[in-house]
Design a protein around this motif. Structure first.
Motif, PDB file in Angstrom:
ATOM      1  N   ALA A 118       0.837  -1.201   0.000  1.00  0.00           N
ATOM      2  CA  ALA A 118       0.000   0.000   0.000  1.00  0.00           C
ATOM      3  C   ALA A 118       0.871   1.250   0.000  1.00  0.00           C
ATOM      4  N   GLY A 119       1.985   1.176   0.723  1.00  0.00           N
ATOM      5  CA  GLY A 119       2.878   2.316   0.786  1.00  0.00           C
ATOM      6  C   GLY A 119       3.500   2.640  -0.559  1.00  0.00           C
ATOM      7  N   LEU A 120       3.625   1.633  -1.420  1.00  0.00           N
ATOM      8  CA  LEU A 120       4.163   1.868  -2.755  1.00  0.00           C
ATOM      9  C   LEU A 120       3.081   2.339  -3.710  1.00  0.00           C
ATOM     10  N   GLY A 121       1.872   2.530  -3.177  1.00  0.00           N
ATOM     11  CA  GLY A 121       0.811   3.080  -4.000  1.00  0.00           C
ATOM     12  C   GLY A 121      -0.031   2.047  -4.720  1.00  0.00           C
ATOM     13  N   GLU A 122       0.086   0.812  -4.320  1.00  0.00           N
ATOM     14  CA  GLU A 122      -0.712  -0.222  -4.973  1.00  0.00           C
ATOM     15  C   GLU A 122      -2.119  -0.258  -4.392  1.00  0.00           C
ATOM     16  N   GLY A 123      -3.075  -0.643  -5.215  1.00  0.00           N
ATOM     17  CA  GLY A 123      -4.464  -0.760  -4.760  1.00  0.00           C
ATOM     18  C   GLY A 123      -4.737  -2.147  -4.216  1.00  0.00           C
ATOM     19  N   ARG A 124      -6.004  -2.408  -3.974  1.00  0.00           N
ATOM     20  CA  ARG A 124      -6.365  -3.703  -3.394  1.00  0.00           C
ATOM     21  C   ARG A 124      -6.022  -4.861  -4.292  1.00  0.00           C
ATOM     22  N   PHE A 125      -6.358  -4.684  -5.580  1.00  0.00           N
ATOM     23  CA  PHE A 125      -6.177  -5.782  -6.523  1.00  0.00           C
ATOM     24  C   PHE A 125      -4.715  -6.215  -6.571  1.00  0.00           C
ATOM     25  N   SER A 126      -3.820  -5.248  -6.791  1.00  0.00           N
ATOM     26  CA  SER A 126      -2.422  -5.650  -6.930  1.00  0.00           C
ATOM     27  C   SER A 126      -1.810  -6.002  -5.588  1.00  0.00           C
ATOM     28  N   THR A 127      -2.279  -5.372  -4.494  1.00  0.00           N
ATOM     29  CA  THR A 127      -1.777  -5.785  -3.186  1.00  0.00           C
ATOM     30  C   THR A 127      -2.112  -7.247  -2.941  1.00  0.00           C
TER      31      THR A 127
ATOM     32  N   GLN B 156      -7.852   3.691  -3.727  1.00  0.00           N
ATOM     33  CA  GLN B 156      -7.165   4.822  -4.360  1.00  0.00           C
ATOM     34  C   GLN B 156      -8.198   5.610  -5.153  1.00  0.00           C
ATOM     35  N   PRO B 157      -8.644   6.704  -4.680  1.00  0.00           N
ATOM     36  CA  PRO B 157      -9.731   7.395  -5.346  1.00  0.00           C
ATOM     37  C   PRO B 157      -9.373   7.886  -6.752  1.00  0.00           C
ATOM     38  N   ASP B 158      -8.124   8.236  -7.000  1.00  0.00           N
ATOM     39  CA  ASP B 158      -7.812   8.853  -8.282  1.00  0.00           C
ATOM     40  C   ASP B 158      -7.121   7.907  -9.265  1.00  0.00           C
ATOM     41  N   SER B 159      -7.068   6.628  -8.890  1.00  0.00           N
ATOM     42  CA  SER B 159      -6.320   5.711  -9.736  1.00  0.00           C
ATOM     43  C   SER B 159      -7.026   5.472 -11.066  1.00  0.00           C
ATOM     44  N   LYS B 160      -6.208   5.222 -12.095  1.00  0.00           N
ATOM     45  CA  LYS B 160      -6.765   4.866 -13.401  1.00  0.00           C
ATOM     46  C   LYS B 160      -7.363   3.471 -13.358  1.00  0.00           C
ATOM     47  N   THR B 161      -6.851   2.673 -12.424  1.00  0.00           N
ATOM     48  CA  THR B 161      -7.323   1.300 -12.352  1.00  0.00           C
ATOM     49  C   THR B 161      -8.491   1.161 -11.402  1.00  0.00           C
ATOM     50  N   ARG B 162      -9.197   2.254 -11.219  1.00  0.00           N
ATOM     51  CA  ARG B 162     -10.280   2.231 -10.249  1.00  0.00           C
ATOM     52  C   ARG B 162     -11.342   1.176 -10.578  1.00  0.00           C
ATOM     53  N   TRP B 163     -11.641   1.058 -11.880  1.00  0.00           N
ATOM     54  CA  TRP B 163     -12.663   0.072 -12.270  1.00  0.00           C
ATOM     55  C   TRP B 163     -12.221  -1.332 -11.874  1.00  0.00           C
ATOM     56  N   LEU B 164     -10.901  -1.581 -11.970  1.00  0.00           N
ATOM     57  CA  LEU B 164     -10.375  -2.897 -11.610  1.00  0.00           C
ATOM     58  C   LEU B 164     -10.595  -3.158 -10.117  1.00  0.00           C
ATOM     59  N   GLU B 165     -10.312  -2.110  -9.327  1.00  0.00           N
ATOM     60  CA  GLU B 165     -10.521  -2.232  -7.880  1.00  0.00           C
ATOM     61  C   GLU B 165     -11.984  -2.554  -7.580  1.00  0.00           C
ATOM     62  N   THR B 166     -12.865  -1.766  -8.191  1.00  0.00           N
ATOM     63  CA  THR B 166     -14.293  -1.944  -7.938  1.00  0.00           C
ATOM     64  C   THR B 166     -14.735  -3.337  -8.361  1.00  0.00           C
ATOM     65  N   ALA B 167     -14.286  -3.745  -9.561  1.00  0.00           N
ATOM     66  CA  ALA B 167     -14.693  -5.059 -10.066  1.00  0.00           C
ATOM     67  C   ALA B 167     -14.191  -6.162  -9.137  1.00  0.00           C
ATOM     68  N   PHE B 168     -12.970  -5.994  -8.673  1.00  0.00           N
ATOM     69  CA  PHE B 168     -12.358  -7.003  -7.805  1.00  0.00           C
ATOM     70  C   PHE B 168     -13.132  -7.134  -6.493  1.00  0.00           C
ATOM     71  N   VAL B 169     -13.433  -5.967  -5.904  1.00  0.00           N
ATOM     72  CA  VAL B 169     -14.169  -5.989  -4.635  1.00  0.00           C
ATOM     73  C   VAL B 169     -15.565  -6.585  -4.835  1.00  0.00           C
ATOM     74  N   LEU B 170     -16.207  -6.158  -5.930  1.00  0.00           N
ATOM     75  CA  LEU B 170     -17.540  -6.690  -6.218  1.00  0.00           C
ATOM     76  C   LEU B 170     -17.501  -8.202  -6.390  1.00  0.00           C
ATOM     77  N   LEU B 171     -16.484  -8.670  -7.118  1.00  0.00           N
ATOM     78  CA  LEU B 171     -16.351 -10.097  -7.391  1.00  0.00           C
ATOM     79  C   LEU B 171     -16.167 -10.876  -6.088  1.00  0.00           C
ATOM     80  N   ALA B 172     -15.312 -10.336  -5.218  1.00  0.00           N
ATOM     81  CA  ALA B 172     -15.082 -11.015  -3.939  1.00  0.00           C
ATOM     82  C   ALA B 172     -16.382 -11.076  -3.133  1.00  0.00           C
ATOM     83  N   TRP B 173     -17.121  -9.946  -3.117  1.00  0.00           N
ATOM     84  CA  TRP B 173     -18.409  -9.938  -2.417  1.00  0.00           C
ATOM     85  C   TRP B 173     -19.353 -10.979  -3.007  1.00  0.00           C
ATOM     86  N   GLY B 174     -19.407 -10.993  -4.338  1.00  0.00           N
ATOM     87  CA  GLY B 174     -20.315 -11.922  -5.020  1.00  0.00           C
ATOM     88  C   GLY B 174     -19.985 -13.368  -4.684  1.00  0.00           C
TER      89      GLY B 174
END
Lengths: 295, 327
Positions: A188-197, B20-38
């Motif tokens: 997380a400190g390196l700026g990774e999000g949940r998916f890559s963490t 990460q609110p401003d990440s370009k990969t935000r959709w990936l994060e959302t999809a991942f979390v949704l998938l885990a919930w599902g």
């Protein structure tokens, strides 16, 4: 140090136990050891019987030939189709249960921590793991066999998947919990999000333990009979794809054990030897992996 | 939006937010979390899905027979009369025999493998071997039961009938397979459950309790009987209830040695039937909707029975382990 040893009366602090207490001590020890020895006897009896009976007819022919029709003495007789069928259905079960189980494990460990939802889901998964396997078979029969009007490897594999799912889920969660939080913090400190963490910092470190869980589930599923008898049924031929009745080692043992024909009884023992060898091999490999990982 | 939850951070002093609110990969994060919930909801939902499906398909039989199904004594697919009592009776009796036999043996194994009566190099293999029994597929134990255990028990059964035949429990002529044989086989199968969990419970008891008892002059077995077993009683009962759940639902081994006869006999030497056994034997051949419905009704009874037993067991074991952590 005024008193010398000689002036003291003979003082014995090691007062012996009273007779009833001593008898109780020896008696219970003897009973407990005796019961333990007796409890171990069935295991040795089963192993001895399976090895001695199973090895008698074990040959390459048995592993590559189809079951011979009853009474045909000179034909090659074996259960290669059942070995293949078992592998197919365990494969179907694993492809259903591994993705769902691992994702649920990730959810329980990474996202939901100690929340009420996580506790509820973990509880439901634990209860699912203790549902009798025959009930899971009934479930697969009702959802797939009745819907497709066909006994099939798909239905059998689905039932095995339901049995494997809680094992994969719970072991994955345990595996992920063993990864130190510093890894997550560093990522997380390196700026990774949940998916890559999760996939680049946590899972790689938990992989051996997750594989252990999957192997454990595979060894359990390979030995299951009850969920297959009326979902996959059995057959004398090679498996014909996912949508037709499919033989399996465990159902073959069940059918041949009750058979009035001697050669089928003998084949049941040989199949039991092969199945037990597969199950225990996978099982002990998975235990070894965990032991190494935990060290 | 999915509420962001802190990860498993019992060891962290403050919750960790990885979003990460401003990440370009935000959709990936959302999809991942949704998938885990599902996936999580679906995994947990499987339990309710099973309950719903089995209930749904049992409804024709529930409508036809109602609660009388529970005490109906007859089972005939040709005359379309179905009653559950012989199967419920067989299931309960075999499980009771199994518990009566497995509890003393299981506790003995748990004590021997957790105490220091034997050296470590004997204890560990014993614990490993006992747990190995649980890994043997039940159909293989059933095969062994047919060809080894049943013939082995025959002289004992004959002796029981000849000397104690005046008691209804042993009042029938033994012919090999039957309730007693099934109960003994079940006892072998549930022994590892009782032994392994009780052993963990005994090992988790704080060493201070043992030291205190020993320093007061209690002997090893006085410590075990008066201090350790009472301290671990909730966990041990949890183990026994879990084993009961396993015995109730065990199918293959029982089917192979119980004799499969629809009857209610007070004699343990007589043959019988259990709910899992009739499901295993008749489902593949059941064609009439009412026959399938009756079998589903039986499956529903078994599901409900094991559900109650397992919920009690899981709650007991969880409660014990939580208390151990707190301590």
């Amino acid at each position: 140090m005024e008193l010398s040893d000689r002036e003291l009366p003979d003082l014995d602090l090691q007062q012996p136990l009273s007779l009833p207490r001593r008898l109780f001590e020896y008696g219970t020890t003897a009973i407990a050891l005796g019961l333990t020895v007796v409890a171990l006897l069935p295991l040795f009896a089963i192993f001895w019987q399976i090895v001695s009976q199973g090895l008698q007819h074990l040959s390459l022919e048995v592993l590559v030939a189809l079951p011979a029709p009853v009474g045909m003495e000179d034909q090659p007789n074996g259960f290669a189709n059942a070995i293949l069928g078992t592998m197919m259905m365990v494969g179907v079960g694993a492809s259903v249960s591994v993705p769902f189980g691992v994702m649920t494990g990730i959810f329980l460990s990474e996202f939901a921590g100690g929340t009420a939802i996580a506790n509820g889901i973990r509880f439901a998964v634990k209860i699912l793991s203790s549902v009798p396997s025959i009930v899971v078979g009934v479930f697969a029969y009702a959802t797939i066999v009745l819907a497709t009007k066909q006994f099939s490897a798909l239905a059998g594999g689905f039932a095995l998947g339901v049995i494997m799912l809680p094992i994969v889920t719970l072991t994955t969660e345990e595996a992920l919990k063993l990864v130190p939080d510093t890894y997550r913090l560093a990522s997380a400190g390196l700026g990774e999000g949940r998916f890559s963490t999760t996939f680049r910092a946590v899972i790689p470190n938990a992989l051996p333990a997750i594989v252990t869980g999957v192997l454990l589930a595979v060894s359990r599923a390979a030995g299951e009979t009850a969920p297959l008898i009326f979902t996959a049924l059995s057959s004398q031929n090679w498996p014909q794809g996912l949508l037709s009745p499919t033989p399996s080692l465990s159902v073959l043992i069940f059918n041949y054990a009750d058979s009035p024909y001697r050669e089928q009884n003998a084949l049941a023992w040989t199949a039991a030897f092969v199945l037990l060898a597969i199950v225990l091999l996978v099982n002990t490999i998975s235990r070894q992996v965990t032991r190494k990982h935990l060290k | 939006m999915i509420p962001s939850r802190s990860p498993a951070s019992e060891t962290l002093s403050h919750p960790l937010d990885l979003t990460q609110p401003d990440s370009k990969t935000r959709w990936l994060e959302t999809a991942f979390v949704l998938l885990a919930w599902g996936c999580a909801l679906l995994s947990a939902g499987t339990l309710f899905w099973i309950a719903r499906v089995v209930y749904q398909d049992a409804r024709p039989a529930i409508a036809e027979f109602g609660l009388e199904f529970l005490w109906g004594r007859e089972w005939s697919s040709t005359r379309e009369v179905f009653g559950a009592l012989p199967f419920v009776y067989g299931t309960l009796v075999t499980s009771a025999i199994a518990l009566l036999l497995a509890v003393p043996f299981g506790l003995a194994v748990a004590i021997v493998t957790s105490e220091t009566i034997l050296p470590q190099w004997v204890r560990s293999p014993v614990a490993f071997l006992i747990e190995l029994i649980a890994a043997i597929p039940s159909v293989i134990i059933g095969l062994w039961g047919i060809f080894v255990l049943v013939p082995f028990l025959m002289p004992l059964q004959r002796w029981l009938h000849e000397t104690l035949g005046w008691i209804p429990l042993f009042g029938s002529e033994p012919f090999g397979p039957g309730l007693l044989a099934a109960g003994v086989l079940l006892a072998i199968m549930i022994l590892p459950t009782i032994a392994a969990i009780s052993r963990d419970v005994l090992l988790a008891i704080p060493p201070e309790l043992r030291s205190a008892s020993r320093s007061l002059g209690a002997t090893r077995w006085e410590t075990i009987v008066r201090t350790l077993l009472p301290a671990g009683s909730a966990g041990i009962i949890g183990a026994i209830v879990l084993a009961l759940g396993r015995a109730l639902g065990e199918t293959m081994a029982v089917t192979m040695v119980i004799g499969n006869a629809v009857r209610i006999s007070p004699s343990l030497l007589d043959s019988g039937y259990t709910i899992p056994a009739i499901l295993a034997n008749q489902f593949a051949e059941a064609l009439k909707p009412i026959h399938i419905g009756a079998l589903m009704y039986l499956a529903l009874i078994l599901f409900g029975l094991t559900l109650v037993v397992n919920v009690i067991a899981v709650v007991l074991v969880q409660w014990v382990s939580r208390r151990a952590i707190v301590r």
